[in-house]
Design a protein around this motif. Structure first.
Motif, PDB file in Angstrom:
ATOM      1  N   UNK A  33     -41.702   2.521   9.747  1.00 29.16           N
ATOM      2  CA  UNK A  33     -41.209   1.761  11.108  1.00 29.16           C
ATOM      3  C   UNK A  33     -40.218   2.865  11.516  1.00 29.16           C
ATOM      4  N   UNK A  34     -39.472   3.547  10.664  1.00 30.25           N
ATOM      5  CA  UNK A  34     -38.534   4.400  11.283  1.00 30.25           C
ATOM      6  C   UNK A  34     -39.081   5.730  11.866  1.00 30.25           C
ATOM      7  N   UNK A  69     -30.039   1.763  14.662  1.00 29.10           N
ATOM      8  CA  UNK A  69     -28.993   2.818  14.484  1.00 29.10           C
ATOM      9  C   UNK A  69     -29.488   4.225  13.690  1.00 29.10           C
ATOM     10  N   UNK A  70     -30.107   3.749  12.430  1.00 30.57           N
ATOM     11  CA  UNK A  70     -30.708   4.606  11.580  1.00 30.57           C
ATOM     12  C   UNK A  70     -31.478   5.472  12.358  1.00 30.57           C
ATOM     13  N   UNK A  71     -32.607   4.885  13.229  1.00 30.57           N
ATOM     14  CA  UNK A  71     -33.635   5.681  13.901  1.00 30.57           C
ATOM     15  C   UNK A  71     -32.878   6.491  14.910  1.00 30.57           C
ATOM     16  N   UNK A  72     -32.072   5.766  15.748  1.00 25.55           N
ATOM     17  CA  UNK A  72     -31.293   6.563  16.902  1.00 25.55           C
ATOM     18  C   UNK A  72     -30.706   8.015  16.259  1.00 25.55           C
ATOM     19  N   UNK A  76     -31.625  11.889  17.101  1.00 25.33           N
ATOM     20  CA  UNK A  76     -30.663  12.539  17.757  1.00 25.33           C
ATOM     21  C   UNK A  76     -30.618  13.867  16.913  1.00 25.33           C
ATOM     22  N   UNK A  77     -30.919  14.206  15.773  1.00 27.85           N
ATOM     23  CA  UNK A  77     -30.708  15.322  15.098  1.00 27.85           C
ATOM     24  C   UNK A  77     -31.592  16.420  15.344  1.00 27.85           C
ATOM     25  N   UNK A  78     -31.236  17.767  14.932  1.00 30.82           N
ATOM     26  CA  UNK A  78     -32.076  18.704  14.787  1.00 30.82           C
ATOM     27  C   UNK A  78     -33.392  18.561  14.381  1.00 30.82           C
ATOM     28  N   UNK A  79     -34.631  18.927  14.769  1.00 23.49           N
ATOM     29  CA  UNK A  79     -35.910  18.654  14.178  1.00 23.49           C
ATOM     30  C   UNK A  79     -35.987  18.991  12.639  1.00 23.49           C
ATOM     31  N   UNK A  80     -35.399  20.229  12.292  1.00 30.55           N
ATOM     32  CA  UNK A  80     -35.478  20.605  11.052  1.00 30.55           C
ATOM     33  C   UNK A  80     -34.766  19.448   9.984  1.00 30.55           C
ATOM     34  N   UNK A  81     -33.559  19.110  10.318  1.00 32.37           N
ATOM     35  CA  UNK A  81     -32.651  18.363   9.369  1.00 32.37           C
ATOM     36  C   UNK A  81     -33.432  17.091   9.438  1.00 32.37           C
ATOM     37  N   UNK A 125     -22.671   6.740  12.455  1.00 32.84           N
ATOM     38  CA  UNK A 125     -21.479   5.948  12.817  1.00 32.84           C
ATOM     39  C   UNK A 125     -21.298   5.717  14.461  1.00 32.84           C
ATOM     40  N   UNK A 126     -21.698   6.897  15.248  1.00 32.32           N
ATOM     41  CA  UNK A 126     -21.822   6.930  16.588  1.00 32.32           C
ATOM     42  C   UNK A 126     -22.892   5.912  17.183  1.00 32.32           C
ATOM     43  N   UNK A 127     -24.046   5.932  16.589  1.00 30.79           N
ATOM     44  CA  UNK A 127     -24.971   5.210  17.087  1.00 30.79           C
ATOM     45  C   UNK A 127     -24.865   3.661  16.573  1.00 30.79           C
ATOM     46  N   UNK A 128     -24.357   3.194  15.648  1.00 32.06           N
ATOM     47  CA  UNK A 128     -24.018   2.022  15.431  1.00 32.06           C
ATOM     48  C   UNK A 128     -23.063   1.321  16.354  1.00 32.06           C
ATOM     49  N   UNK A 129     -21.786   2.092  16.844  1.00 30.55           N
ATOM     50  CA  UNK A 129     -21.030   1.739  18.057  1.00 30.55           C
ATOM     51  C   UNK A 129     -21.755   1.505  19.167  1.00 30.55           C
TER      52      UNK A 129
END
Length: 148
Positions: A33-34, A69-72, A76-81, A125-129
């Motif tokens: 689902x993620x 928040x995990x999914x977001x 939001x990360x670089x595709x490789x990471x 942390x940012x996405x949870x907020x």
């Protein structure tokens, strides 16, 4: 599995191994689902904690917000990471398998993994907020133990 020397990377690793499966089970879904486009933005439920059914609904809703928040954070990360984290923790592949899929050497994957985990920790942390999780309920993977 390679032991990570960085505490933030270790915190994030433990989150993916221990806490994420718990959140997924509580929300009634699987790791895939993620990776999909599914959104957990269902109506929020406030719990008075007087009614156990209401408390359960509140806990499920909280787990779904946390999964958002995990999914977001992942997207939001670089595709490789993002792919390294997805392949390692959501698809349960070993570093040599990840290297083969991404066309990198195993050493490169070993070097990128702690960076990916630390990047995820900060964004999480940012996405949870931003998703409205109360500050006291935030899972802060960037906290490190202070040396006394």
């Amino acid at each position: 599995m390679t032991r990570l020397k960085d505490e933030i990377a270790n915190n994030t690793h433990r989150f993916f191994i221990n806490k994420l499966p718990e959140l997924l089970a509580l929300a009634g879904c699987h790791e895939d689902v993620l990776l999909s486009g599914r959104d957990f933005s269902e109506p929020k439920v406030n719990s008075s904690k007087k009614n156990s059914a209401e408390t359960i609904v509140f806990r499920v809703d909280s787990a779904r917000i946390m999964l958002d928040s995990v999914k977001d954070a992942l997207y939001s990360m670089d595709e490789t990471y993002r792919k390294i984290i997805q392949l390692c923790y959501l698809s349960n592949l070993r570093n040599f398998e990840i290297a083969g899929r991404l066309g990198y050497s195993e050493r490169t994957v070993n070097n990128y993994k702690p960076i990916a985990l630390k990047t995820f920790a900060v964004r999480f942390v940012a996405m949870q907020l931003s998703n409205g999780i109360d500050e006291k309920n935030i899972i802060d993977l960037t906290k490190t133990k202070e040396v006394a």
